[in-house]
Design a protein around this motif. Structure first.
Motif, PDB file in Angstrom:
ATOM      1  N   LEU A   1      -8.994  -0.153  -8.094  1.00 46.61           N
ATOM      2  CA  LEU A   1     -10.273  -0.703  -7.897  1.00 46.61           C
ATOM      3  C   LEU A   1     -10.039  -2.481  -7.842  1.00 46.61           C
ATOM      4  N   LEU A   2      -9.495  -2.786  -8.675  1.00 45.37           N
ATOM      5  CA  LEU A   2      -9.452  -4.129  -8.912  1.00 45.37           C
ATOM      6  C   LEU A   2      -8.730  -4.994  -7.528  1.00 45.37           C
ATOM      7  N   PHE A   3      -7.591  -4.428  -7.171  1.00 39.44           N
ATOM      8  CA  PHE A   3      -7.080  -4.531  -5.848  1.00 39.44           C
ATOM      9  C   PHE A   3      -7.692  -4.873  -4.793  1.00 39.44           C
TER      10      PHE A   3
ATOM     11  N   LEU B   1       0.820  -1.237   0.039  1.00 32.34           N
ATOM     12  CA  LEU B   1       0.041   0.074  -0.070  1.00 32.34           C
ATOM     13  C   LEU B   1       0.928   1.402   0.025  1.00 32.34           C
ATOM     14  N   THR B   2       2.089   1.396   0.750  1.00 30.05           N
ATOM     15  CA  THR B   2       2.932   2.506   0.962  1.00 30.05           C
ATOM     16  C   THR B   2       3.855   2.302  -0.231  1.00 30.05           C
ATOM     17  N   GLY B   3       4.085   1.427  -1.025  1.00 24.01           N
ATOM     18  CA  GLY B   3       4.928   1.199  -2.209  1.00 24.01           C
ATOM     19  C   GLY B   3       4.159   1.388  -3.424  1.00 24.01           C
ATOM     20  N   PRO B   4       3.653   0.401  -4.164  1.00 21.36           N
ATOM     21  CA  PRO B   4       3.176   0.238  -5.518  1.00 21.36           C
ATOM     22  C   PRO B   4       1.925   1.519  -5.340  1.00 21.36           C
ATOM     23  N   LEU B   5       1.333   1.342  -4.364  1.00 26.13           N
ATOM     24  CA  LEU B   5      -0.118   2.059  -4.530  1.00 26.13           C
ATOM     25  C   LEU B   5       0.060   3.613  -3.798  1.00 26.13           C
ATOM     26  N   GLY B   6       1.273   3.648  -3.280  1.00 26.35           N
ATOM     27  CA  GLY B   6       1.758   5.106  -2.881  1.00 26.35           C
ATOM     28  C   GLY B   6       0.683   5.739  -1.986  1.00 26.35           C
TER      29      GLY B   6
ATOM     30  N   ALA C   1      -2.107   3.806   5.046  1.00 23.31           N
ATOM     31  CA  ALA C   1      -2.008   2.538   4.803  1.00 23.31           C
ATOM     32  C   ALA C   1      -2.242   1.626   6.117  1.00 23.31           C
ATOM     33  N   ALA C   2      -2.049   2.097   7.225  1.00 19.36           N
ATOM     34  CA  ALA C   2      -2.436   1.392   8.240  1.00 19.36           C
ATOM     35  C   ALA C   2      -3.855   1.125   8.634  1.00 19.36           C
ATOM     36  N   GLU C   3      -4.570   2.283   8.298  1.00 20.06           N
ATOM     37  CA  GLU C   3      -5.904   2.272   8.559  1.00 20.06           C
ATOM     38  C   GLU C   3      -6.527   1.294   7.607  1.00 20.06           C
ATOM     39  N   ASN C   4      -5.940   1.371   6.508  1.00 12.24           N
ATOM     40  CA  ASN C   4      -6.560   0.169   5.316  1.00 12.24           C
ATOM     41  C   ASN C   4      -6.421  -1.088   5.689  1.00 12.24           C
ATOM     42  N   VAL C   5      -5.257  -1.414   6.235  1.00  9.17           N
ATOM     43  CA  VAL C   5      -4.832  -2.720   6.632  1.00  9.17           C
ATOM     44  C   VAL C   5      -5.793  -3.006   7.858  1.00  9.17           C
TER      45      VAL C   5
END
Length: 557
Positions: free
Chosen positions: A139-141, A68-73, A79-83
């Motif tokens: 979206l697909l991810f 999330l912090t790499g390829p999705l930026g 990212a922590a909240e999404n995880v």
């Protein structure tokens, strides 16, 4: 002797009563024989499929924040909240999956359906990692990520409950084996996770995210084949023709609410009229005894609540104070896959010149600790404790859970102290304003907090699994295990909520957030101290409720 209900006594080989497992059938629908079905042989197939499922799940979750912090930026806090939101959803969906299994499809069919959904989600996830960066990729991810969560929601509670179903709790030897099953189940799960975080994290960081997501997909396909291969050996629960347990329990609460003005003397009179001895109706949650005085329309339809139904409802209600006070453990549990990993990424990760260990790989120490300590717990601690306590499992389930919560508090204290050391090292070497620089502090400093996490899991996670399986009505055992999983799910949501609140509060008026993208100016140590304090309060409340808990079905373990 007993005969199958599908054939006449003249054509059927008689079954010895001792060889018949009450309430269980084989794959043909005939009474299950103890000698030819269930036990460790069947459980080994089921443990195997769960090892594969955990391999797939941890293959995504352990390094998700890096993707999330790499390829999705995304930022560290986002990212922590999404995880946490995804992990929380994945841990709450078993409540839905367990209801589907216990009320409609049954555990075996639900596992098959959930596995197919799981495989589809992993396949789409692999595809999303291979396409160029775009809105379509995002979206697909996330679509495939939550498809995996739905598959896990049907898979997780049913597989474990189905595995425990392979042991007859009424047989003394199989009863002991069932208690041991929960230990070795978690051992197998963590063995799969250990390999995942040590190998897949490296593949994802250094080779390809597509390959890193594709391997779990292949493993899940193999797992489904293994599971189907054991079909002829399994014991399947026989559903009775009585009311659904959900209906029975709901009826008690509705009837009690409808009679909330009923006087205690009227309840006592009703108990006496039914020939109920005082000790047969527990003193705890006596307000539910009002359900014994059902409204007239229910009485006419023969739908009065029985003493057994009232006690069943009380047994379920007793679980919720324990469930609620364990939530703080679920909140602490969420940190190992988020901030611990981000901390490690800033530290010296060199093993040998030219090779840096992935930060997520340190999660393998959790699994390693569990793999080492579960055999010690099962083979040394339990027999030793049993000699002193006279408890079949050494210590009670609730004592086991509480011990793990205590270790989780210690892990947060150690994490805070190590983070203080990391921040001080960054300051000493003038690296505070260089977030991409490697801090000259070995990543091995993080190992103790991971080890304490693993030790906490040996006690709390396994204890919660056995407790919530054992203390619900037989027909609701998938739901019981889903309740245990929901603790981790709600804990993840609480962690996300805390992060969001703290992020807003500490970044106001231009201040530096506790969760700044530059971890050298952040204050994860403050967050860890907060979690340690909340856990201490939670443990105190847990002990209060645990001391007054009344075990169901005469259980003392």
């Amino acid at each position: 002797m007993a005969y199958s209900h599908h054939e006449s006594p003249e054509t059927l080989t008689p079954l010895l009563e001792d060889d018949v497992v009450d309430g269980a059938a084989d794959y043909k629908g005939l009474p299950a024989r103890r000698s030819t079905s269930g036990g460790w042989r069947s459980a080994s197939f089921i443990i195997g499929v769960e090892v594969a499922e955990r391999f797939a799940y941890y293959g995504i979750s352990s390094n998700l924040i890096t993707f999330l912090t790499g390829p999705l930026g995304q930022s560290t806090a986002t990212a922590a909240e999404n995880v946490n939101i995804w992990s929380g959803t994945a841990s709450l969906l078993p409540l839905l999956g367990s209801v589907v299994a216990d009320s409609f499809l049954g555990r075996y069919r639900t596992i098959i359906a959930a596995s197919l959904l799981y495989i589809l989600g992993l396949g789409l996830l692999t595809l999303s990692a291979m396409i160029p960066s775009s809105q379509l990729q995002v979206l697909l991810f996330f679509f495939s990520l939550y498809l995996v969560a739905f598959g896990q929601g049907g898979h997780k509670p049913c597989v474990q409950a189905f595995g425990a179903d392979q042991f007859d709790g009424q047989d003394p030897e199989e009863c002991k084996a069932k208690s041991s099953f929960f230990n070795w189940w978690y051992f197998g799960v963590c063995a799969g996770g250990l390999f995942t975080v040590s190998v897949l994290a490296y593949i994802q960081d250094n080779l390809s995210w597509g390959l890193g997501f594709g391997i779990p997909c292949v493993v899940m396909i193999l797992a489904l084949i293994i599971f189907v291969g054991g079909t002829r050996t399994y014991r399947y629960s026989i559903k009775g023709e009585e009311e659904s347990p959900f209906v029975r329990i709901s009826k008690v609460f509705v009837a009690a609410l409808g009679n909330w003005r009923t006087s205690p003397s009227a309840i006592a009179s009703e108990e006496e009229s039914r020939g109920t001895l005082p000790h047969q109706s527990s003193e705890q949650y006596k307000f539910l005894n009002k359900a014994l005085l059902a409204p007239d329309d229910l009485m006419k339809n023969g739908k009065m609540c029985t003493i057994a139904e009232v006690e069943e409802a009380k047994a379920v209600l007793r679980l919720f104070p324990i469930w609620a006070t364990c939530l703080v453990y679920g909140t602490v549990f969420a940190q190992s896959t988020t901030f611990f990993t981000k901390q490690g990424a800033t530290m010296d990760r060199t093993i040998v010149p030219g090779f840096d260990i992935p930060a997520a790989s340190l999660q393998s120490f959790i699994g390693l600790t569990i793999i080492i300590f579960i055999p010690i717990y099962d083979r040394i601690f339990v027999p030793t404790a049993r000699a002193f306590t006279r408890e079949p499992s050494g210590i009670t389930m609730l004592q086991r859970i509480g011990t793990g919560i205590f270790f989780s508090i210690i892990s947060m204290v150690v994490a805070a102290l190590v983070e203080i050391k990391r921040l001080q090292t960054a300051e000493d070497y003038d690296l505070v304003d260089l977030p991409s620089a490697t801090i000259p502090m070995s990543i091995w400093w993080l190992v103790p907090q991971y080890l304490l996490y693993g030790l906490a899991d040996v006690f709390t996670m396994v204890g919660m699994q056995e407790f919530f399986y054992d203390q619900v009505p037989n027909e609701l055992r998938s739901v019981g295990l889903a309740l245990y999983l929901s603790i981790i799910g709600v804990g993840s949501f609480l962690s996300s909520f805390l992060i969001s609140i703290i992020e807003d509060a500490t970044s106001a008026a231009g201040q530096t957030s506790w969760f700044s993208d530059n971890l050298n100016t952040a204050h994860l140590d403050y967050f860890y101290w907060l979690l340690a304090a909340l856990s201490a309060v939670g443990l105190a409340v847990y002990i209060y409720f645990a001391k007054s808990y009344i075990y169901n079905r005469g259980s003392t373990v």
